[in-house]
Design a protein around this motif. Structure first.
Motif, mmCIF file in Angstrom:
data_model
loop_
_atom_site.group_PDB
_atom_site.id
_atom_site.type_symbol
_atom_site.label_atom_id
_atom_site.label_comp_id
_atom_site.label_asym_id
_atom_site.label_seq_id
_atom_site.Cartn_x
_atom_site.Cartn_y
_atom_site.Cartn_z
ATOM 1 N N GLY A 1 0.808 -1.211 0.000
ATOM 2 C CA GLY A 1 0.000 0.000 0.000
ATOM 3 C C GLY A 1 0.840 1.259 0.000
ATOM 4 N N GLN A 2 2.079 1.151 -0.469
ATOM 5 C CA GLN A 2 3.009 2.283 -0.487
ATOM 6 C C GLN A 2 3.457 2.600 -1.907
ATOM 7 O OE1 GLN A 2 6.164 0.806 2.055
ATOM 8 N NE2 GLN A 2 5.277 1.754 3.869
ATOM 9 N N TYR A 3 3.884 3.843 -2.103
ATOM 10 C CA TYR A 3 4.450 4.243 -3.378
ATOM 11 C C TYR A 3 5.881 3.714 -3.498
ATOM 12 C CZ TYR A 3 0.464 7.336 -3.990
ATOM 13 O OH TYR A 3 -0.807 7.819 -4.146
ATOM 14 N N PRO A 4 6.377 3.548 -4.733
ATOM 15 C CA PRO A 4 7.707 2.955 -4.934
ATOM 16 C C PRO A 4 8.845 3.676 -4.230
ATOM 17 C CG PRO A 4 6.476 2.868 -6.977
ATOM 18 C CD PRO A 4 5.642 3.671 -6.014
ATOM 19 N N LEU A 5 8.780 5.005 -4.141
ATOM 20 C CA LEU A 5 9.869 5.729 -3.488
ATOM 21 C C LEU A 5 9.840 5.562 -1.975
ATOM 22 C CD1 LEU A 5 10.023 8.985 -5.626
ATOM 23 C CD2 LEU A 5 11.627 7.063 -5.634
ATOM 24 N N THR A 6 8.756 4.994 -1.444
ATOM 25 C CA THR A 6 8.688 4.677 -0.020
ATOM 26 C C THR A 6 9.185 3.263 0.245
ATOM 27 O OG1 THR A 6 6.820 6.181 0.307
ATOM 28 C CG2 THR A 6 7.175 4.487 1.992
ATOM 29 N N HIS A 7 8.670 2.284 -0.506
ATOM 30 C CA HIS A 7 9.114 0.898 -0.252
ATOM 31 C C HIS A 7 10.449 0.587 -0.920
ATOM 32 C CE1 HIS A 7 7.709 -0.231 -4.259
ATOM 33 N NE2 HIS A 7 6.451 0.027 -3.957
ATOM 34 N N GLY A 8 10.883 1.424 -1.853
ATOM 35 C CA GLY A 8 12.219 1.288 -2.418
ATOM 36 C C GLY A 8 12.341 0.445 -3.664
ATOM 37 N N VAL A 9 11.253 -0.183 -4.099
ATOM 38 C CA VAL A 9 11.327 -1.004 -5.310
ATOM 39 C C VAL A 9 10.825 -0.150 -6.476
ATOM 40 C CG1 VAL A 9 10.740 -3.209 -6.382
ATOM 41 C CG2 VAL A 9 10.911 -3.042 -3.896
ATOM 42 N N PHE A 10 11.680 0.759 -6.936
ATOM 43 C CA PHE A 10 11.342 1.624 -8.071
ATOM 44 C C PHE A 10 12.163 1.242 -9.297
ATOM 45 C CE2 PHE A 10 14.380 3.711 -5.255
ATOM 46 C CZ PHE A 10 15.457 3.920 -6.100
ATOM 47 N N TYR A 11 12.785 0.085 -9.238
ATOM 48 C CA TYR A 11 13.650 -0.417 -10.301
ATOM 49 C C TYR A 11 13.477 -1.929 -10.277
ATOM 50 C CZ TYR A 11 18.076 -0.347 -13.059
ATOM 51 O OH TYR A 11 19.039 -0.443 -14.034
ATOM 52 N N ASN A 12 13.253 -2.536 -11.422
ATOM 53 C CA ASN A 12 13.006 -3.984 -11.453
ATOM 54 C C ASN A 12 14.155 -4.775 -10.828
ATOM 55 O OD1 ASN A 12 10.458 -4.329 -12.456
ATOM 56 N ND2 ASN A 12 11.084 -5.237 -14.398
ATOM 57 N N ASP A 13 13.791 -5.914 -10.262
ATOM 58 C CA ASP A 13 14.766 -6.859 -9.713
ATOM 59 C C ASP A 13 15.545 -6.290 -8.532
ATOM 60 O OD1 ASP A 13 14.648 -9.267 -11.699
ATOM 61 O OD2 ASP A 13 14.713 -7.479 -12.951
ATOM 62 N N ARG A 14 14.885 -5.415 -7.760
ATOM 63 C CA ARG A 14 15.430 -4.974 -6.484
ATOM 64 C C ARG A 14 14.538 -5.553 -5.375
ATOM 65 N NH1 ARG A 14 18.587 -4.399 -9.766
ATOM 66 N NH2 ARG A 14 20.016 -2.671 -10.161
ATOM 67 N N PRO A 15 15.072 -5.772 -4.177
ATOM 68 C CA PRO A 15 14.312 -6.486 -3.146
ATOM 69 C C PRO A 15 13.400 -5.584 -2.331
ATOM 70 C CG PRO A 15 16.544 -6.091 -2.386
ATOM 71 C CD PRO A 15 16.479 -5.551 -3.795
ATOM 72 N N LEU A 16 12.206 -6.084 -2.020
ATOM 73 C CA LEU A 16 11.348 -5.436 -1.035
ATOM 74 C C LEU A 16 11.921 -5.755 0.345
ATOM 75 C CD1 LEU A 16 8.771 -3.857 -0.342
ATOM 76 C CD2 LEU A 16 7.551 -6.043 -0.308
ATOM 77 N N ARG A 17 12.189 -4.731 1.130
ATOM 78 C CA ARG A 17 12.872 -4.913 2.409
ATOM 79 C C ARG A 17 12.030 -5.754 3.373
ATOM 80 N NH1 ARG A 17 17.100 -0.943 2.407
ATOM 81 N NH2 ARG A 17 17.474 -0.593 0.192
ATOM 82 N N ASN A 18 12.707 -6.487 4.234
ATOM 83 C CA ASN A 18 12.017 -7.278 5.257
ATOM 84 C C ASN A 18 11.224 -6.396 6.210
ATOM 85 O OD1 ASN A 18 12.769 -9.757 4.348
ATOM 86 N ND2 ASN A 18 14.333 -10.136 5.897
ATOM 87 N N GLU A 19 11.639 -5.129 6.370
ATOM 88 C CA GLU A 19 10.949 -4.233 7.293
ATOM 89 C C GLU A 19 9.558 -3.852 6.794
ATOM 90 O OE1 GLU A 19 15.311 -3.957 7.722
ATOM 91 O OE2 GLU A 19 13.938 -3.760 6.016
ATOM 92 N N ALA A 20 9.285 -4.057 5.524
ATOM 93 C CA ALA A 20 7.979 -3.688 4.964
ATOM 94 C C ALA A 20 6.867 -4.486 5.634
ATOM 95 C CB ALA A 20 7.969 -3.943 3.460
ATOM 96 N N LEU A 21 5.768 -3.806 5.941
ATOM 97 C CA LEU A 21 4.575 -4.477 6.470
ATOM 98 C C LEU A 21 3.661 -4.775 5.295
ATOM 99 C CD1 LEU A 21 2.927 -5.446 8.901
ATOM 100 C CD2 LEU A 21 1.979 -3.124 9.071
ATOM 101 N N THR A 22 3.345 -6.046 5.093
ATOM 102 C CA THR A 22 2.675 -6.454 3.859
ATOM 103 C C THR A 22 1.293 -7.061 4.095
ATOM 104 O OG1 THR A 22 3.588 -8.685 3.898
ATOM 105 C CG2 THR A 22 4.927 -6.970 2.831
#
Length: 473
Positions: A80-101
């Motif tokens: 429920g976050q924008y890419p610049l918040t969760h950090g996946v704004f470029y393909n094949d980069r990892p969603l951080r474990n800290e993310a609440l999903t």
């Protein structure tokens, strides 16, 4: 604002759920654009099962992929976050474990959780061997709350496809992978029909390669008979018809699987109390505007299908909503429907009351569209550039780093063939949309910096030639 009552049961300080929690099934296709469905008015493509379900569903006709490319869109759906918040704004980069999903929230609420198919949010943090993570198992602690697991990071070889199970054991999907993936989903539903469950079924098609659907489905389409959108240039029409025939073959094969899934919900006796959501991560240009695939700000790229079928909560009548609705809004809206408190980390809007018909659109709704970093096939050398924009019910307005870039009146110009930037007749409209865009950027905490600034901020490196800029950009 996100914690306001939604029209569903809510008491201050606690969640009040129905006596039996609704199940949730999200069916996510890859690169399926909004116009390639029978219920959307397309007379060429054969999607009878989706068309049938649309007759008893809420249909959102302006569903937007906030960043129209695979990994960012999927991470936004889950957080429920924008890419610049969760950090996946470029393909094949990892969603951080800290993310609440999504899965972590529903697992805490007592749901069984399952994921089947394409994942694509566990890439390498930086460039090693390009796309190396695509063929590796996703470790248990990187599955973002999903327990039942039949997934692979990503493949587009749909007829020679493998996956990893919960124990990281590799297995082959027999034949066209969407078919056995759907069979696995049916098994999960049957196994969990007496308990609340959350299931994501993530198909790889109709993403290219276009000519790889089963032969029986490819035979259904003759390229010469297909109608193209009027914004496909004459010089590309032969190629467009060929690719479109294969694309439609994938769509029809997936529609067959969707029918199997609906039948399984009915057989298990859980259809009434299941929120069944069908959508895609982004669209496909398919030569409209002379462009291919995604990352572009035009409707063929940003608009996706969106059906929500939930008889017990939303009724059985078809309702069409043209309200802009982003993949960032999916999580808060599901939480609103199921009466689960929306975490403060969520940036999307809860549209549960609107979907339930308990609230009317204001007419001011807008979805933010972003490409902070153009990459791969849309890199700087190929004409890609950073942009931000909004899609409203009627208009598309986009800026690049130099200033206003695109303005379309989609009501009068549905194929976006006339750019109205600088038009005196639309000066007031442009000013209003500029104000709305600035508002959406502020809400998303997006300062609209250069691509290099974001890559440096997140300590990412570009893949291959993505960072090479053309003179003058």
């Amino acid at each position: 604002m996100l914690l306001l009552a939604t029209g569903f049961a809510w008491k201050k300080g606690q969640n009040t759920a129905p006596s039996r929690k609704p199940n949730i099934v999200i069916v996510l296709a890859d690169q399926w654009n909004a116009q390639s469905l029978g219920y959307a008015g397309n007379a060429d493509v054969k999607t009878p099962n989706l068309d049938r379900l649309a007759q008893s569903s809420v249909v959102l006709t302006t569903a937007v992929s906030s960043m129209p490319v695979c990994s960012p869109a999927r991470a936004s759906l889950l957080t429920g976050q924008y890419p610049l918040t969760h950090g996946v704004f470029y393909n094949d980069r990892p969603l951080r474990n800290e993310a609440l999903t999504l899965a972590e929230i529903y697992k805490d609420a007592g749901y069984a959780t399952g994921y089947i198919g394409k994942w694509h949010i566990n890439g390498q943090a930086n460039y090693e061997k390009q796309f190396a993570a695509r063929n590796r198992a996703v470790p248990r602690d990187r599955r973002q709350g999903f327990d039942y697991w039949k997934a692979r990071e990503v493949t587009h070889d749909y007829n020679s496809s493998f996956y990893f199970d919960e124990n990281d054991v590799r297995h082959e999907w027999p034949g066209y992978d969407a078919f056995p993936q759907t069979d696995s989903a049916v098994s999960f539903i049957d196994r969990n029909k007496t308990n609340p469950f959350l299931l994501v079924l993530s198909w790889g098609p109709p993403h290219d390669p276009y000519q790889t659907a089963p032969e029986a489905y490819r035979k259904m389409y003759d390229p010469a008979t297909l109608k193209l959108r009027p914004n496909v240039p004459d010089s590309l029409q032969a190629r467009a018809r060929k690719d479109l025939a294969g694309y439609y073959a994938h769509c029809t094969a997936l529609d067959k699987s969707f029918g199997d899934l609906v039948a399984a919900l009915q057989k298990a006796g859980v259809e009434e109390n299941t929120i069944l959501l069908f959508t895609s991560d982004h669209g496909d240009m398919l030569y409209s505007q002379g462009k291919v695939r995604k990352q572009k700000p035009w409707d063929e790229s940003i608009l996706v299908p969106f059906l929500m079928h939930y008889p017990a909560g939303l009724g059985k009548s078809k309702r069409i909503l043209p309200v802009p609705f982003s993949n960032v809004d999916i999580l808060p809206t599901l939480l609103g429907i199921t009466n689960i408190r929306i975490p403060e980390t969520v940036e999307g809007t809860n549209y549960a009351a609107l979907l339930a018909g308990k609230q009317k659109p204001t007419g001011e709704e807008a979805s933010l569209i972003q490409v902070p970093v153009p990459f791969h096939e849309n890199n700087f050398l190929n004409g890609g550039k950073e942009y931000r924009g909004i899609r409203t019910k009627q208009y598309t307005y986009v800026r690049d780093l130099k200033g206003p870039w695109l303005l379309y009146d989609n009501a009068k110009d549905p194929y976006q063939q006339t750019n109205l930037i600088g038009s005196p007749a639309y000066a007031a409209v442009q000013a209003k949309l500029e104000k709305k865009l600035r508002q959406k950027l502020a809400e998303a905490k997006d300062r609209f910096l250069t691509a290099d600034a974001y890559m440096k901020q997140w300590n990412y490196r570009y893949d291959g030639k993505d960072s090479l800029r053309v003179s003058g950009l």
